[in-house]
Scaffold this motif. Structure first.
Motif, PDB file in Angstrom:
ATOM      1  N   GLU A 127       9.291  36.922 -10.944  1.00  0.00           N
ATOM      2  CA  GLU A 127      10.182  38.078 -10.762  1.00  0.00           C
ATOM      3  C   GLU A 127      10.444  38.774 -12.100  1.00  0.00           C
ATOM      4  N   LEU A 128      10.444  38.000 -13.206  1.00  0.00           N
ATOM      5  CA  LEU A 128      10.770  38.568 -14.518  1.00  0.00           C
ATOM      6  C   LEU A 128       9.568  39.191 -15.233  1.00  0.00           C
ATOM      7  N   GLN A 129       8.390  39.073 -14.653  1.00  0.00           N
ATOM      8  CA  GLN A 129       7.203  39.579 -15.334  1.00  0.00           C
ATOM      9  C   GLN A 129       7.315  41.049 -15.750  1.00  0.00           C
ATOM     10  N   PRO A 130       7.799  41.964 -14.886  1.00  0.00           N
ATOM     11  CA  PRO A 130       7.908  43.375 -15.320  1.00  0.00           C
ATOM     12  C   PRO A 130       8.830  43.547 -16.526  1.00  0.00           C
ATOM     13  N   LYS A 131       9.956  42.833 -16.537  1.00  0.00           N
ATOM     14  CA  LYS A 131      10.888  42.943 -17.661  1.00  0.00           C
ATOM     15  C   LYS A 131      10.286  42.370 -18.937  1.00  0.00           C
ATOM     16  N   LEU A 132       9.554  41.248 -18.790  1.00  0.00           N
ATOM     17  CA  LEU A 132       8.923  40.651 -19.959  1.00  0.00           C
ATOM     18  C   LEU A 132       7.838  41.566 -20.512  1.00  0.00           C
ATOM     19  N   ALA A 133       7.084  42.207 -19.607  1.00  0.00           N
ATOM     20  CA  ALA A 133       6.044  43.133 -20.051  1.00  0.00           C
ATOM     21  C   ALA A 133       6.661  44.322 -20.789  1.00  0.00           C
ATOM     22  N   ALA A 134       7.813  44.787 -20.313  1.00  0.00           N
ATOM     23  CA  ALA A 134       8.500  45.912 -20.967  1.00  0.00           C
ATOM     24  C   ALA A 134       8.969  45.519 -22.365  1.00  0.00           C
ATOM     25  N   ILE A 135       9.484  44.304 -22.491  1.00  0.00           N
ATOM     26  CA  ILE A 135       9.921  43.822 -23.809  1.00  0.00           C
ATOM     27  C   ILE A 135       8.745  43.732 -24.765  1.00  0.00           C
ATOM     28  N   ASP A 170       7.254  44.129 -33.638  1.00  0.00           N
ATOM     29  CA  ASP A 170       8.295  43.241 -34.193  1.00  0.00           C
ATOM     30  C   ASP A 170       8.286  41.933 -33.396  1.00  0.00           C
ATOM     31  N   LYS A 171       7.471  41.009 -33.847  1.00  0.00           N
ATOM     32  CA  LYS A 171       7.290  39.757 -33.093  1.00  0.00           C
ATOM     33  C   LYS A 171       8.573  38.943 -33.007  1.00  0.00           C
ATOM     34  N   LEU A 172       9.323  38.886 -34.088  1.00  0.00           N
ATOM     35  CA  LEU A 172      10.563  38.110 -34.100  1.00  0.00           C
ATOM     36  C   LEU A 172      11.547  38.662 -33.086  1.00  0.00           C
ATOM     37  N   ARG A 173      11.746  39.985 -33.095  1.00  0.00           N
ATOM     38  CA  ARG A 173      12.674  40.611 -32.147  1.00  0.00           C
ATOM     39  C   ARG A 173      12.181  40.416 -30.704  1.00  0.00           C
ATOM     40  N   MET A 174      10.864  40.505 -30.510  1.00  0.00           N
ATOM     41  CA  MET A 174      10.295  40.301 -29.176  1.00  0.00           C
ATOM     42  C   MET A 174      10.647  38.921 -28.636  1.00  0.00           C
ATOM     43  N   ASN A 175      10.446  37.899 -29.456  1.00  0.00           N
ATOM     44  CA  ASN A 175      10.756  36.534 -29.021  1.00  0.00           C
ATOM     45  C   ASN A 175      12.247  36.357 -28.764  1.00  0.00           C
ATOM     46  N   GLN A 176      13.091  36.971 -29.604  1.00  0.00           N
ATOM     47  CA  GLN A 176      14.536  36.872 -29.405  1.00  0.00           C
ATOM     48  C   GLN A 176      14.960  37.501 -28.078  1.00  0.00           C
ATOM     49  N   GLU A 177      14.407  38.678 -27.788  1.00  0.00           N
ATOM     50  CA  GLU A 177      14.755  39.370 -26.548  1.00  0.00           C
ATOM     51  C   GLU A 177      14.256  38.595 -25.320  1.00  0.00           C
ATOM     52  N   MET A 178      13.062  38.012 -25.431  1.00  0.00           N
ATOM     53  CA  MET A 178      12.516  37.236 -24.306  1.00  0.00           C
ATOM     54  C   MET A 178      13.355  35.982 -24.062  1.00  0.00           C
ATOM     55  N   MET A 179      13.765  35.290 -25.135  1.00  0.00           N
ATOM     56  CA  MET A 179      14.600  34.107 -24.986  1.00  0.00           C
ATOM     57  C   MET A 179      15.959  34.464 -24.400  1.00  0.00           C
ATOM     58  N   ALA A 180      16.494  35.614 -24.792  1.00  0.00           N
ATOM     59  CA  ALA A 180      17.773  36.058 -24.234  1.00  0.00           C
ATOM     60  C   ALA A 180      17.640  36.339 -22.740  1.00  0.00           C
ATOM     61  N   LEU A 181      16.496  36.900 -22.344  1.00  0.00           N
ATOM     62  CA  LEU A 181      16.268  37.166 -20.920  1.00  0.00           C
ATOM     63  C   LEU A 181      16.132  35.868 -20.129  1.00  0.00           C
ATOM     64  N   TYR A 182      15.407  34.916 -20.706  1.00  0.00           N
ATOM     65  CA  TYR A 182      15.284  33.616 -20.043  1.00  0.00           C
ATOM     66  C   TYR A 182      16.655  32.986 -19.828  1.00  0.00           C
ATOM     67  N   LYS A 183      17.484  33.041 -20.860  1.00  0.00           N
ATOM     68  CA  LYS A 183      18.816  32.437 -20.786  1.00  0.00           C
ATOM     69  C   LYS A 183      19.687  33.135 -19.746  1.00  0.00           C
ATOM     70  N   LYS A 184      19.627  34.475 -19.735  1.00  0.00           N
ATOM     71  CA  LYS A 184      20.439  35.252 -18.797  1.00  0.00           C
ATOM     72  C   LYS A 184      20.032  34.960 -17.355  1.00  0.00           C
ATOM     73  N   GLU A 185      18.714  34.897 -17.100  1.00  0.00           N
ATOM     74  CA  GLU A 185      18.228  34.707 -15.730  1.00  0.00           C
ATOM     75  C   GLU A 185      18.077  33.227 -15.356  1.00  0.00           C
ATOM     76  N   LYS A 186      18.396  32.311 -16.293  1.00  0.00           N
ATOM     77  CA  LYS A 186      18.290  30.866 -16.069  1.00  0.00           C
ATOM     78  C   LYS A 186      16.872  30.471 -15.642  1.00  0.00           C
ATOM     79  N   ALA A 187      15.914  30.932 -16.421  1.00  0.00           N
ATOM     80  CA  ALA A 187      14.508  30.629 -16.156  1.00  0.00           C
ATOM     81  C   ALA A 187      13.869  30.112 -17.436  1.00  0.00           C
ATOM     82  N   SER A 188      12.723  29.453 -17.278  1.00  0.00           N
ATOM     83  CA  SER A 188      12.023  28.910 -18.446  1.00  0.00           C
ATOM     84  C   SER A 188      10.524  29.016 -18.217  1.00  0.00           C
ATOM     85  N   PRO A 189       9.761  29.454 -19.223  1.00  0.00           N
ATOM     86  CA  PRO A 189       8.304  29.540 -19.068  1.00  0.00           C
ATOM     87  C   PRO A 189       7.627  28.184 -18.978  1.00  0.00           C
ATOM     88  N   MET A 190       8.356  27.121 -19.315  1.00  0.00           N
ATOM     89  CA  MET A 190       7.765  25.782 -19.305  1.00  0.00           C
ATOM     90  C   MET A 190       7.882  25.094 -17.957  1.00  0.00           C
TER      91      MET A 190
END
Length: 569
Positions: A386-394, A401-421
């Motif tokens: 479900e989060l793929q479109p948002k992750l692609a947008a990020i 800016d790789k660092l900012r990208m990873n920070q934003e993706m981790m924040a999204l994972y935390k907000k949506e209570k999901a994990s890529p692992m």
């Protein structure tokens, strides 16, 4: 993990790595064919050779078999039999060198001979049990060359006797109790003076079939009085005797055990290699037995020769007060799981009409036990889709800016209570269970020669019908690396369907963007069904059926989890 424009090289690297691994597996299996498949081939070749023996008297195998037949038919032999075993004793030496298990056959063929654990002395694969004495006072022996005389025989008991020139008499009564051989010797001193006698019992094995299985021990096994089980490979046995206070010691392979039971703590047990490929497990009296003139010394010996059935081993362990006798079964590192699984398999086999049904029940049982964790994993994986479109947008927004990208993706994972692992959790969770089931199916006597239907006559062996000989239509046995059967193909197809379900059950995936991580993962997943089909081709077909059923149950659970997630939004 690289992002942005590096996704294509990353994907290619993964695919190249998997391709190299597949090529390695093909080459490895070609030159070092899977032991179980090789064992099955050898069994087929042996069976074919045995069928030719009657017509071809010059065949080397025929000569060996003829030697065994001649030895068994000698006039010096006494036959014995009970409900479990049959065989004979050779009066030349008083040795037991023929013993077969009546309830177990070598192959699934109707005319297959019974499994033979002891074979006649003097043959190419001799395996026998002998007891010897040495009268140290007069320097004379009772050995495996001594001639004995039969005195009496009753149901389950045989009594034989011999006498040395100086007057030492040995009267031997052999009792056959199930798979247990109990020898009771009365050593009578009629020499006219006190004597000291040393005692020894020997379990000799020549040219054992060393399978070198990675999954189960084949060789010597022993248990010492300090409650330690030792597994010794044939290749590690030296010509110098290794002595210890073993209370049982013998030879083992996947299904069978032949072991000396040493109940006398004043007796030392040992093992060694002699000759080119002969082995000896022995017990020896530490100080010898002193026998006054005109007196009798009574000495007993025990040998177990039978199947490594956990219930049978436990029964004899209880009767004989043996420690860890059931550990003659190689439960492996995960014995905490493997041992109860073997009990469970035996219990289900008693109450269910077929082992195929046992496999289905086991699969369903583990799915029920792991349902909460698997449900959480599948639900989280559905959220990731479900989060793929948002992750692609990020990824697009912060491409530089790789660092900012990873920070934003981790924040999204935390907000949506999901994990890529979480997608890895199901495999990680099932891996120990699958490995233990593989081991249990491999060594379980309940699985050995258990039929399924059609062409499957042995659930403990690989699928015998192969795609590369058109499933038996062509009279040709492919080499090991081409032996891919029907059930491995079915398993691979269900695995492919499960992967397609993971990536395509949500219709949004077809139109919305995917992250680079998801692209790499999906490319890997396309290779996995092919890879595992090849790997599992050499597995016991019971394991492959379990995995197939597990895939089907997982797909149903995954669909339910995804449907529940999308409905709850």
């Amino acid at each position: 993990m690289p992002f942005g424009n590096h996704d294509q090289p990353s994907t290619k690297n993964v695919l190249v790595a998997l391709l190299v691994f597949v090529i390695f597996m093909i080459v490895y299996n070609y030159f070092f064919e899977d032991p179980q498949t090789r064992s099955q081939t050898e069994a087929e070749q042996t069976a074919s050779s045995e069928q030719r023996n009657e017509a071809d008297g010059d065949d080397e195998h025929s000569k060996v078999e003829l030697t065994i037949s001649k030895s068994i038919s000698k006039d010096s032999r006494i036959r014995f039999e009970n409900e479990k075993i049959s065989g004979s004793i050779d009066l030349i030496g008083g040795i037991i060198d023929e013993l077969s298990l009546k309830e177990y056959k070598e192959t699934t063929e109707d005319n297959s001979p019974s499994v033979m654990l002891l074979t006649p002395k003097g043959t190419n694969s001799e395996s026998y049990y002998a007891i010897s004495y040495k009268n140290k006072t007069h320097n004379e022996t009772v050995s495996n060359e001594t001639v004995w005389t039969k005195t009496e025989s009753s149901e389950g008991n045989i009594t034989i006797i011999t006498k040395t020139p100086n007057g030492m008499i040995v009267e031997r009564t052999i009792i056959f109790d199930g798979y247990l051989i109990c020898t009771k010797d009365r050593v009578i001193n009629l020499t006219g003076e006190d004597i000291t006698v040393s005692t020894a019992s020997n379990l000799v094995c020549t040219n054992p079939h060393d399978t070198n299985y990675a999954v189960v021990h084949n060789g010597l096994v022993a248990h010492s009085y300090n409650n330690k089980v030792e597994e010794i490979k044939y290749s590690n046995v030296q010509s110098k005797a290794v002595k210890n206070n073993y209370d049982w010691l013998g030879y083992t392979d996947i299904y069978w055990l032949t072991a000396i039971i040493n109940k006398d703590k004043n007796t030392l047990a040992s093992y060694l290699k002699f000759g080119d490929n002969s082995y000896k497990c022995s017990t020896h009296s530490k100080k010898g037995v002193k026998i006054a003139q005109n007196s009798v010394a009574e000495i007993s010996y025990l040998v177990f020769a039978g199947p490594k059935d956990i219930k049978i081993l436990n029964e004899y362990a209880s009767r004989l007060e043996l420690e860890q006798f059931e550990m003659a079964i190689d439960f492996g590192w995960f014995f905490i799981l493997t041992k109860p699984l073997l009990y469970l398999l035996g219990f289900l086999g008693q109450i269910l009409p077929g082992m195929w049904l046992v496999i289905l029940v086991l699969t369903l049982l583990f799915k029920v036990l792991t349902f909460p964790l698997m449900q959480k994993s599948f639900t989280s994986a559905a959220k990731m889709r479900e989060l793929q479109p948002k992750l692609a947008a990020i990824q697009k927004l912060y491409a530089t800016d790789k660092l900012r990208m990873n920070q934003e993706m981790m924040a999204l994972y935390k907000k949506e209570k999901a994990s890529p692992m979480t997608g890895c959790f199901p495999m990680i969770l099932q891996a120990p269970i699958f490995f233990c089931l593989y081991k249990v199916f491999f060594l379980s006597l309940d699985m050995r020669h258990a039929p399924l239907f059609g062409w499957i006559h042995d659930l403990s062996a690989p699928d015998p019908v192969y795609i590369f000989n058109l499933f038996g239509l062509i009279d040709w046995t492919p080499p090991g690396f081409l032996r891919i059967g029907v059930w491995p193909l079915i398993m691979g197809f269900t695995m492919f369907l499960q992967q397609k379900l993971s990536s395509g059950i949500n219709g949004k995936n077809k139109v919305m963007g995917k992250t680079n991580e998801m692209k790499v993962q999906e490319n890997m997943m396309l290779v996995m069904p092919v890879l595992f089909t090849y790997i599992c081709a050499s597995f016991p077909v019971g394991v492959v059926i379990y995995w197939t059923a597990s895939n089907l149950f997982s797909m149903a659970q995954q669909y339910y989890a995804t449907y529940s997630t999308s409905k709850g939004k």
